[in-house]
Structures are given as structure tokens and as C-alpha cells.
Design an enzyme around this catalytic site. Sequence first.
Site, mmCIF file in Angstrom:
data_model
loop_
_atom_site.group_PDB
_atom_site.id
_atom_site.type_symbol
_atom_site.label_atom_id
_atom_site.label_comp_id
_atom_site.label_asym_id
_atom_site.label_seq_id
_atom_site.Cartn_x
_atom_site.Cartn_y
_atom_site.Cartn_z
ATOM 1 N N HIS A 180 0.810 -1.213 0.000
ATOM 2 C CA HIS A 180 0.000 0.000 0.000
ATOM 3 C C HIS A 180 0.848 1.270 0.000
ATOM 4 C CE1 HIS A 180 0.440 -0.158 4.527
ATOM 5 N NE2 HIS A 180 0.512 1.152 4.356
ATOM 6 N N ASP A 210 0.002 -7.776 1.835
ATOM 7 C CA ASP A 210 0.302 -6.355 1.659
ATOM 8 C C ASP A 210 1.808 -6.109 1.552
ATOM 9 O OD1 ASP A 210 -0.182 -3.616 1.393
ATOM 10 O OD2 ASP A 210 -0.118 -3.272 3.567
ATOM 11 N N SER A 289 4.856 1.989 8.007
ATOM 12 C CA SER A 289 4.467 0.856 7.173
ATOM 13 C C SER A 289 5.633 0.375 6.316
ATOM 14 C CB SER A 289 3.307 1.247 6.258
ATOM 15 O OG SER A 289 2.152 1.533 7.019
#
Length: 337
Positions: A180, A210, A289
Site C-alpha cells: 500500500h 500487503d 508501514s
Amino acid sequence: MRRPALYSRSPRAPQQAEGVGEVDQPQASMGPAHASDAADDAAAAPAAPSAPRRRFGWRSGIALTVLLSALGASGYYYLPPQTAHQLTQKDIDAAVLRSLQTASLPSAAARAADIIRPSVVEVVALGPEKSTPAAKVEKRGRNLARGKPPQADPPPGEVERGVGTGVVIVDKGVILTNLHVVAGAEKIKVTFADGLEANASIIGLQPENDLAVLQADKIPDDLFAATMRSTGDLQPGDNVAVVGFPFGIGPSVSAGVVSGLKRSFRSPEGQQEMSNLIQFDAAANPGNSGGPLVNMNGEVLGIVTAILNPTQQRTFIGIGFAVPIENAASAAGMPPF
């Protein structure tokens, strides 16, 4: 003319016979009186020593003086055995205790962060700005972190659509991050620990977890790949640390513990559900992230992928999730265990 020795290693009489001393005159040339005197002198002369006598030359004296001076300057003095202090276990324990009380030792998290930091990179996705609620929150956070008005627009040119973190797993420039972070980017830029900036391309994907695998087009000469560690023996309560770029600030370090294992998480938009995640309580925010979750040896246990917040604020309230490194490394086609 030969230079005379400073000291002799042999008796004087043989040296005279070899011509080192005065030249002897033949006996035939001596007159009666001289011969008688010579005989008397020979009778009165002491016998030659049975062992050679060494003369102490001036150079030896200088050498000894220099040696004694050097020993004195170095603090070396001879102590009789009876006055030498013997160390006991009590002395050693007291010295160790004194060092622990006076020395400031780095924390376990600081040592772990120092180990992993050379392998952590900042990942910036460039392209059209995203219009999702999460993207707006991230933009606001980045602006505030950089001292700009919350809704300030980026300068003309390349637009940052997202900032995240990555970790080098192969020293040829192979980087793990979150999908993402880079999804939909027109260009991906990575910045290594030494400040080198490089473009990167996606060479592998694992959408169910992800994850994305990047390849940098140039790398530092001394690039270090992170060490990966199996989560097979990981337990709730184990100490962990997170290193990354929350809202573009970093590298930043936070520490906590493993809160649970085999957790599930559904994205706020409800588009994806992930399972078998590591739950942790080390602070993580947008920008973390794709960064590493490490143990206190600086070994990568997982890749930070999400935080849970029931509101739309997208900020940390104490629950973060990471994909175990076993799954993450398989995204690069190289299961490590």
C-alpha cells in the site's frame, strides 16, 4: 691503523703476542743489564689471571643509564613479592559494581536499533496525490511534522503520494516494504541510511500480505542486509522495537513487547483481511508501514503493516500488526527458514 677495542674478551698477553700491544724486541738485542732488569720485572710481576677480565666501556654505561631512565618513566618499579597485592574475588566484584553504578549503558532497544539502522530505508511514492481519507490524514501529518500548514499543497513537480519504510534483505539492493506504500506510484524513491537516494522498481508482490519487493537502481558501497529471525519461538511479552519514518520523521525508534500472535486484521476500507499477524504495542504511525519489527538482537521478526484505530484518525492507540518474516521473505522468493 686498526681501531682498538673498547673492551677486551681475552687476556692481555695473547693480544701482545698477536701484535695488538707493543712489539716485542728479540732477546739477542738486549744487553746484560737490560736482560737482568727484565728478569727481575718478570719475577715481580703478578701471575696472569686464569679468566678474562672485561672492561666496562662508556657506551655500556650510557646504555644502562638509558634503560634505568626508561623503566622509571614507564612507572615500572620492582616490588618485593611479599609487598605485591593479590586481587581477590571481592576486589573484582567491587570494581564491577563501581562500573555499573558510574557507567551509563545503552538500553537493549538502543542496541537493537543501532544494529538494524544501516538496513532501514525511507520509501517515497511519487505520483498523483491520493484522495482517500487515510491519504488526507497522512498528508496532514507530514505537513505538521515538517512545520507546514496542515493542508499545504506540495511544491509543483513530483508529488509525494505516500511515505513509508523499507528494509534491505539482500545487499544487492533488494528491499521489503508494504504494497500500500507504493501501489499506484509513478516513481519510487528510496533513501539509504548513508543519505544516498536512488530510484527503485517493483520486482515482486504478495498482495495477500500487503507486501512488495523493490530493487534499487544504485546502492551504497557498504550496504548491509538485515538479519532475519524465525518467529517459531516468539512469545507474547518478548521485547521488540520498530524503526521507521512515521509521517516522514526518522529514522525513528520505538520499543514495546509482543502483545499476541496469529492475529487477524481487516483494513478500514474493508477491502482486505490479513491473518497470522504479530500484534505489538511499540508505537507505529503512518510512515512506519513496511519497516522492520526487530528483537533485541536487531534481527527482523516481521514487517510492520497496519495499526488498529476504531476512529478515522489513523494514529496509534497501542495496537500494531506485522507480517511474520517467514511470509515476508517468501514474497522475495527466498524463505529463510
